[in-house]
Write an enzyme that holds these catalytic residues in place. Structure first.
Site, PDB file in Angstrom:
ATOM      1  N   ASP A  13       0.864  -1.180   0.000  1.00 18.80           N
ATOM      2  CA  ASP A  13       0.000   0.000   0.000  1.00 18.80           C
ATOM      3  C   ASP A  13       0.900   1.230   0.000  1.00 18.80           C
ATOM      4  O   ASP A  13       2.097   1.143   0.292  1.00 18.80           O
ATOM      5  CB  ASP A  13      -0.887  -0.013   1.258  1.00 18.80           C
ATOM      6  CG  ASP A  13      -1.785   1.208   1.342  1.00 18.80           C
ATOM      7  OD1 ASP A  13      -2.477   1.509   0.346  1.00 18.80           O
ATOM      8  OD2 ASP A  13      -1.785   1.897   2.381  1.00 18.80           O
ATOM      9  N   SER A  14       0.286   2.383  -0.270  1.00 17.77           N
ATOM     10  CA  SER A  14       1.030   3.634  -0.206  1.00 17.77           C
ATOM     11  C   SER A  14       1.472   3.951   1.220  1.00 17.77           C
ATOM     12  O   SER A  14       2.358   4.773   1.419  1.00 17.77           O
ATOM     13  CB  SER A  14       0.140   4.768  -0.719  1.00 17.77           C
ATOM     14  OG  SER A  14      -1.080   4.772  -0.002  1.00 17.77           O
ATOM     15  N   CYS A  76      -3.709  -0.863  -2.113  1.00 16.39           N
ATOM     16  CA  CYS A  76      -3.971   0.555  -2.358  1.00 16.39           C
ATOM     17  C   CYS A  76      -4.913   0.708  -3.551  1.00 16.39           C
ATOM     18  O   CYS A  76      -4.631   0.210  -4.643  1.00 16.39           O
ATOM     19  CB  CYS A  76      -2.644   1.261  -2.640  1.00 16.39           C
ATOM     20  SG  CYS A  76      -2.835   3.014  -2.940  1.00 16.39           S
ATOM     21  N   GLU A 155      -6.752   9.113   9.816  1.00 11.46           N
ATOM     22  CA  GLU A 155      -5.449   8.927  10.476  1.00 11.46           C
ATOM     23  C   GLU A 155      -5.396   9.690  11.800  1.00 11.46           C
ATOM     24  O   GLU A 155      -4.724   9.283  12.739  1.00 11.46           O
ATOM     25  CB  GLU A 155      -4.314   9.344   9.533  1.00 11.46           C
ATOM     26  CG  GLU A 155      -4.248   8.388   8.361  1.00 11.46           C
ATOM     27  CD  GLU A 155      -2.934   8.388   7.606  1.00 11.46           C
ATOM     28  OE1 GLU A 155      -1.997   9.103   7.990  1.00 11.46           O
ATOM     29  OE2 GLU A 155      -2.872   7.640   6.611  1.00 11.46           O
ATOM     30  N   CYS A 187     -11.233   3.378  -1.060  1.00 15.55           N
ATOM     31  CA  CYS A 187      -9.972   3.859  -0.473  1.00 15.55           C
ATOM     32  C   CYS A 187      -9.737   3.060   0.797  1.00 15.55           C
ATOM     33  O   CYS A 187     -10.691   2.772   1.536  1.00 15.55           O
ATOM     34  CB  CYS A 187     -10.084   5.355  -0.153  1.00 15.55           C
ATOM     35  SG  CYS A 187      -8.657   6.002   0.734  1.00 15.55           S
ATOM     36  N   HIS A 189      -8.772   3.743   3.633  1.00 12.51           N
ATOM     37  CA  HIS A 189      -9.137   4.345   4.917  1.00 12.51           C
ATOM     38  C   HIS A 189     -10.652   4.368   5.174  1.00 12.51           C
ATOM     39  O   HIS A 189     -11.077   4.498   6.312  1.00 12.51           O
ATOM     40  CB  HIS A 189      -8.633   5.789   4.979  1.00 12.51           C
ATOM     41  CG  HIS A 189      -7.146   5.931   5.032  1.00 12.51           C
ATOM     42  ND1 HIS A 189      -6.310   5.359   4.107  1.00 12.51           N
ATOM     43  CD2 HIS A 189      -6.350   6.585   5.921  1.00 12.51           C
ATOM     44  CE1 HIS A 189      -5.052   5.675   4.410  1.00 12.51           C
ATOM     45  NE2 HIS A 189      -5.060   6.407   5.505  1.00 12.51           N
TER      46      HIS A 189
HETATM   47  N1  DGL Z   1      -4.051   3.880   0.178  1.00 12.65           N
HETATM   48  C1  DGL Z   1      -4.638   4.959  -0.600  1.00 12.65           C
HETATM   49  C2  DGL Z   1      -5.822   4.404  -1.401  1.00 12.65           C
HETATM   50  O1  DGL Z   1      -6.438   3.409  -1.046  1.00 12.65           O
HETATM   51  C3  DGL Z   1      -5.060   6.114   0.281  1.00 12.65           C
HETATM   52  C4  DGL Z   1      -3.906   6.928   0.816  1.00 12.65           C
HETATM   53  C5  DGL Z   1      -3.099   7.635  -0.258  1.00 12.65           C
HETATM   54  O2  DGL Z   1      -3.582   8.617  -0.851  1.00 12.65           O
HETATM   55  O3  DGL Z   1      -1.997   7.203  -0.507  1.00 12.65           O
HETATM   56  O4  DGL Z   1      -6.150   4.958  -2.418  1.00 12.65           O
END
Ligand code: DGL
Length: 268
Positions: A13-14, A76, A155, A187, A189
């Site tokens: 993931d990012s 991600c 977060e 997403c 989150h």
């Molecule tokens: N993990 C990213 C997503 O699911 C969200 C956080 C980011 O912008 O890197 O798109």
């Protein structure tokens, strides 16, 4: 070295958000070993150009592939939307992103053939969900809107906060007018905001968590390839990140739902 059933599943993931996908995976597949990589030094990917996300995705995948994994999960949504092909090109093992499973679940759920999608700016601009949904069922209309502020709010732990309610109403109001009956939480989150988002739609909309749907697809793929780990011992969960930012453990454990254990910092 050839991957075997006891090889780990690689997840990247990012940043920390992909731990919601790890959580779904460990619930569905409690005996699988997992190697996680979070690119915490370069997060967020959501506002970045596709070209940059594609470069980062290739590096993230290469790191995981050096760990003799049996399958890659692109946790991600932004990477899954704009760079899945890049990861597939780098990998000799199956690659599963989160867009296709989420879209397939939404297509199965919608009765009115009206589906909403929320995600980062990069994910929404890519039209990835609409493109897949069109292939599954061209009679479905997709209404998509970015909700970038949800990432920092989650977060911060503001998952029931008044400010988040206000922002959610602002972002989602146009979708409430479109008579959607299904909404993809596109997403990593957003699943933490499920109750709050449900409230905005008076709980009249089915919320799709792509992480849960992806875990189902991972299970089906492992079974089809006879790659399910036969061991019933406690699995080995390894966490690698490119930076250990302030409050990492606190935020990470909220996403994962339990203790994180040892985190190793690596440079790509
Ligand atoms: N993990 C990213 C997503 O699911 C969200 C956080 C980011 O912008 O890197 O798109």
């Amino acid at each position: 070295m050839k991957a075997t059933p006891s090889s780990p599943i690689g997840v990247f993931d990012s940043g920390i958000g992909g731990l919601t996908v790890v959580r779904a995976l460990t619930r569905r597949l409690p005996h699988e070993n997992i190697v996680y990589f979070g690119d915490t030094a370069r997060v967020p990917y959501g506002p970045k150009s596709s070209q940059t996300v594609r470069e980062y995705a290739a590096q993230d995948a290469d790191f995981l592939l050096s760990k003799n994994i049996k399958l890659v999960v692109v946790a991600c949504n932004t990477v899954s939307a704009v760079a899945l092909d890049v990861v597939q090109k780098h990998a000799q093992v199956p690659v599963i992103g989160v867009i296709q499973p989420g879209a397939a679940a939404a297509a199965a759920s919608t009765v009115k053939r009206r589906v909403g999608v929320i995600g980062t700016t990069g994910t929404i601009l890519s039209n990835a969900h609409a493109n897949i949904l069109r292939l599954i069922d061209p009679t479905i209309t997709v209404f998509a809107t970015p909700c970038p502020l949800f990432v920092p709010l989650v977060e911060e732990g503001w998952i029931e906060h008044k400010a988040t309610q206000l922002i959610a109403r602002e972002y989602l109001f146009p979708l409430t007018l479109e008579k959607i009956d299904t909404l993809i939480l596109g997403c990593t989150h957003y699943p933490l905001l499920m109750p709050l988002i449900g409230d905005v739609f008076h709980n009249n909309v089915t919320l799709i968590d792509p992480g849960e749907e992806t875990a189902n697809e991972v299970e089906a793929t492992l079974d089809a390839l006879k790659l399910r780990n036969p061991s019933t011992a406690r699995p080995n969960l390894q966490f690698f990140v490119s930076d250990i930012p302030h409050k990492f453990t606190e935020i990470g454990e909220r996403f994962l739902g339990h203790k994180l254990g040892r985190i190793q910092k690596v440079s790509l």
